[in-house]
Design an enzyme around this catalytic site. Structure first.
Site, PDB file in Angstrom:
ATOM      1  N   ASP A 300      80.391  70.949   5.924  1.00 18.71           N
ATOM      2  CA  ASP A 300      80.644  70.434   7.257  1.00 18.71           C
ATOM      3  C   ASP A 300      79.411  69.625   7.667  1.00 18.71           C
ATOM      4  O   ASP A 300      78.421  69.550   6.926  1.00 18.71           O
ATOM      5  CB  ASP A 300      80.978  71.575   8.236  1.00 18.71           C
ATOM      6  CG  ASP A 300      81.773  71.061   9.434  1.00 18.71           C
ATOM      7  OD1 ASP A 300      81.725  69.840   9.699  1.00 18.71           O
ATOM      8  OD2 ASP A 300      82.442  71.858  10.113  1.00 18.71           O
TER       9      ASP A 300
HETATM   10  C1  NOJ Z   1      82.386  68.969  12.358  1.00 19.60           C
HETATM   11  C2  NOJ Z   1      83.678  69.743  12.439  1.00 19.60           C
HETATM   12  O1  NOJ Z   1      83.420  71.129  12.382  1.00 19.60           O
HETATM   13  C3  NOJ Z   1      84.667  69.386  11.353  1.00 19.60           C
HETATM   14  O2  NOJ Z   1      85.868  70.019  11.640  1.00 19.60           O
HETATM   15  C4  NOJ Z   1      84.816  67.900  11.234  1.00 19.60           C
HETATM   16  O3  NOJ Z   1      85.775  67.603  10.248  1.00 19.60           O
HETATM   17  C5  NOJ Z   1      83.469  67.288  10.908  1.00 19.60           C
HETATM   18  N1  NOJ Z   1      82.544  67.582  11.975  1.00 19.60           N
HETATM   19  C6  NOJ Z   1      83.529  65.772  10.699  1.00 19.60           C
HETATM   20  O4  NOJ Z   1      83.708  65.129  11.886  1.00 19.60           O
END
Ligand code: NOJ
Length: 743
Positions: A300
């Protein structure tokens, strides 16, 4: 360390480094040969191997790196500066929607890089791209997998037309604590529902083949246990027991992998001491070794670096080491891999085989998507790719089936044809922003129809619509109450539209208290003093606490965050053009303090003791609750047998009659309970569901085939399944029957 040992180590490192350089030279030499990987008639695995052996270490690590490009609309993920795109980069989180620009970047990758490896462009396409659909939590309340699949296919088509190859969806974090804002993004609180809708989403995005024109790769996230974030506060520690891991969180991911999901994203959470991003057990033992996933895992946002605040890495280098060795292939945004992996390889700490395997997986997806052979996308004008009439029609149909009629006293809905004056009141009534939900893709609130507009369109010719905002979403200003009272006094019925701002749920959208701000509750109380019928319409990203207001109104419709066509969808229910059919995929607690409150909990040791002193132990509305304008009469459950052995299939049937005046759609939620087992089981568990249309006056038979190994076994804390003989109960609606499983 003694000087002598230091010298020996640095000589060793230099030699290793020189040998890496030598390998690279050899690789540079090979590139001039006729490259097999560019030949589309060669099997994919051979193309991958051919390409891999031509790549330098730096080129490999660049493939394992994702940067972002374009304007950032997500306040949780703001980058300091935009990186200049390197043509060798593995992936870009692409925040522009210009296919032309995307093709230009891709051209750089294909032509300016040494090996011409295409970039994979990613984006958070969560509940629509430009045509915004209801949030996933709402979609689960449709209990219609086909609708979910079709909405994902539309999202794939629209986003692909902007050059997106890969979405970070579906999210399969089974909801537990409603204070956690991300309950809006998953398919409710049930593992089976998350599995089935997750599979539908994967099929919708990926279609029959990733190489097809309008398909994009899916990403199952957030692997795993993230929804247990302590206190509902986002990004917190999660204490996930082995039993909960296997019983609640693994099933949706396993189902998604079996359905062919191309990728997985690790969660931000620390899973009982080992962060999800560096967890060998979940990333390698389970995902790769047990489930044989041949795709890759992306971290993430900067979550590799997060190992430092999580207290398991002293610096970025150690974080890189731990993650790559655990089986995490792509670094989203933090550049920790790029900075450290070449060194870790030259120091002999990370085997080159580990890097090769990671790159192999990333290249495999690029080949599967057909990016090597067709790296560019069509460049169509906006009006040919976005908001097509059939997309908007689907958005309305999906929204109509997500709206849950929670209460309808004296059948006040649908509105009587004789109603001549309708008051539409509340901060949500004329809003076009918050109804879009927390992940709006590239949606624009100008595209969205407000609830008021939908109601005006539906009733405008037949009734006067008296609108007043009443108050804001929060704050203390009640000056607008006076105008709201005037609008209400002129009307025979009040449609009161309240709810949550979209940032109150979603990522980092935690709330300590899930009730609505006091000002909104006061507006409800104020209008209820007029003794006029009130239909309460709530738009939110989670069930709210309604303990102080539910008895003050006659009807309640939870419309969640319905997206672009929520207005027409709601108006259709108010007028009776649509008979509501949604049922809750998440429990509506009575108060915030009841959290966590989900239906498939364990039985208490003393079921009638130990309750709260101040409120009931029961939720306000149960999982599966949802009213219709018609009535259904349930027959008795018929079983093909009452005793079966472990190899036998049991067939259950129930006849449902629509005894009311409206055609309708009714969903059967089939639950099984196993009251005595070696490891205690939840009170009941959803095993199957089916939604069917039943015309007024007609009957329909629903059936469920119980396969013991699949439906009656349970996992232990290692994931091993157990099938034990004994009594089981099958339940649907308020009907329940017993059967026995024998050895
Ligand atoms: C953080 C989020 O937790 C995740 O769900 C998302 O896909 C990513 N950022 C990318 O934006």
């Amino acid at each position: 360390m003694a000087l002598k040992s230091k010298i020996i180590i640095s000589v060793f490192l230099s030699l290793t480094y020189l040998s890496v350089i030598a390998q690279q030279k050899e690789v540079f030499y090979k590139v001039s040969e006729n490259p097999l990987y560019k030949n589309s008639s060669i099997p994919t695995e051979q193309r991958i191997e051919d390409l891999l052996q031509r790549m330098t270490l730096e080129e490999k690590v660049l493939q394992m790196t994702q940067w972002t490009y374009g304007t950032n609309a997500n306040e949780n993920n703001i980058e300091d500066k935009m990186n200049e795109v390197r043509p060798e980069i593995g992936s870009l989180l692409y925040r522009s929607d210009s296919p032309k620009f995307r093709n230009q970047i891709q051209k750089k990758a294909m032509e300016d890089s040494r090996l011409g490896i295409p970039i994979i462009f990613a984006f958070d396409v969560i509940h629509g791209y430009r045509t915004i659909f209801p949030i996933p939590l709402a979609q689960a309340c449709t209990w219609d997998t086909e609708l979910v699949k079709r909405s994902c296919a539309v999202a794939a088509k629209e986003s692909h037309s902007a050059g997106i190859d890969w979405t970070f969806s579906p999210m399969l974090d089974v909801a537990r604590d409603l204070r956690w804002g991300r309950v809006a993004e998953a398919y409710g609180e049930d593992p089976y529902a998350n599995s089935v809708f997750g599979v539908a989403a994967v099929q919708g995005y990926q279609g029959n083949s990733l190489a097809d024109k309008y398909t994009i790769a899916a990403c199952l996230k957030h692997y795993i246990g993230y929804s247990l974030s302590e206190g509902g506060r986002d990004y917190q520690y999660t204490d996930v027991s082995g039993q909960t891991l296997w019983e609640t969180f693994m099933p949706p991911f396993e189902a998604g992998i079996k359905a062919g999901a191309a990728t997985v994203m690790s969660g931000f959470n620390d899973i009982t001491g080992t962060p999800a991003t560096a967890n060998y057990y979940t990333l390698t033992d389970v995902l790769k070794n047990q489930w044989k996933h041949d795709g890759f895992v992306v971290s993430d946002w900067e979550s590799i670096e997060n190992l430092i605040p999580q207290g398991v890495a002293k610096d970025r280098k150690e974080a890189a080491y731990k993650c790559v060795m655990a089986g995490l292939e792509m670094d989203m945004k933090s550049d920790v891999y790029l900075e450290n992996l070449p060194l870790l390889v030259s120091e002999g700490k990370v085997p080159i085989e580990t890097i090769d395997e990671a790159v192999r997986r990333i290249l495999r997806l690029k080949f599967k998507l057909g990016l090597f052979d067709n790296p560019y996308v069509e460049e169509l004008p906006d009006n040919e790719r976005y908001l097509q009439p059939e997309f908007l029609e689907l958005a309305e149909n999906v929204a109509a089936e997500t709206m849950v009629l929670l209460k309808n006293e004296n059948s006040i809905l649908p509105l009587n044809r004789m109603v001549k004056n309708i008051a539409v009141i509340g901060p949500m009534a004329n809003d076009s922003l918050h109804i879009m939900g927390s992940w709006e893709g590239i949606g624009k609130s100008d595209d969205a129809e407000t609830l008021l507009e939908g109601i005006q369109k539906e009733f405008g010719n037949k009734a006067n619509i008296n609108y007043a905002k009443g108050c804001d979403f929060d704050g203390l200003d009640s000056l607008g109450f006076a105008k709201a009272r005037i609008a209400a006094e002129k009307s025979e019925i009040i449609i009161l539209c309240i709810g949550e701002k979209r940032q109150w749920s979603g990522e980092s959208g935690s709330r300590s208290n899930i009730s609505l701000p006091a000002i909104q509750e006061e507006l409800v109380a104020e209008l209820s003093n007029l003794n006029k019928p009130i239909v309460l319409v709530i738009s939110s990203g989670r069930p709210n606490e309604l303990s102080r207001i539910h008895s003050k109104v006659d009807a309640i419709i939870e419309i969640w965050q319905p997206g672009l066509r929520g207005g027409s969808a709601l108006a259709g229910i108010l007028s009776g053009r649509t008979n509501p059919s949604a049922k809750l995929a998440i429990t509506f607690p009575l108060t915030s303090g009841q959290q966590p409150m989900y239906y498939n909990r364990r039985q208490s040791s003393r079921p009638i003791y130990g309750q709260y002193r101040d409120v009931s132990k029961d939720p306000l509305y149960d999982f599966g609750h949802g009213l219709s304008f018609t009535e259904y009469k349930y027959g008795e459950i018929q079983l093909s047998d009452t005793i079966i052995d472990k190899s036998q299939t049991l067939i259950a049937e129930i006849e449902i009659e629509n005894t009311g005046k409206f055609d309708g759609k009714e969903t059967m939620l089939w639950f099984i309970s196993d009251p005595v087992a070696n490891i205690s089981r939840p009170i009941k568990e959803l095993k199957y569901f089916e939604k069917k249309s039943i015309k007024a006056g007609e009957k329909m038979v629903y059936s469920f085939e119980i396969v013991p190994e699949r439906d009656l076994s349970y996992p232990d804390n290692t994931g091993k399944r157990h099938l034990e003989a004994g009594d089981f109960y099958l339940q649907v609606g308020n009907k329940k029957v017993k059967f026995e499983l024998v050895d």
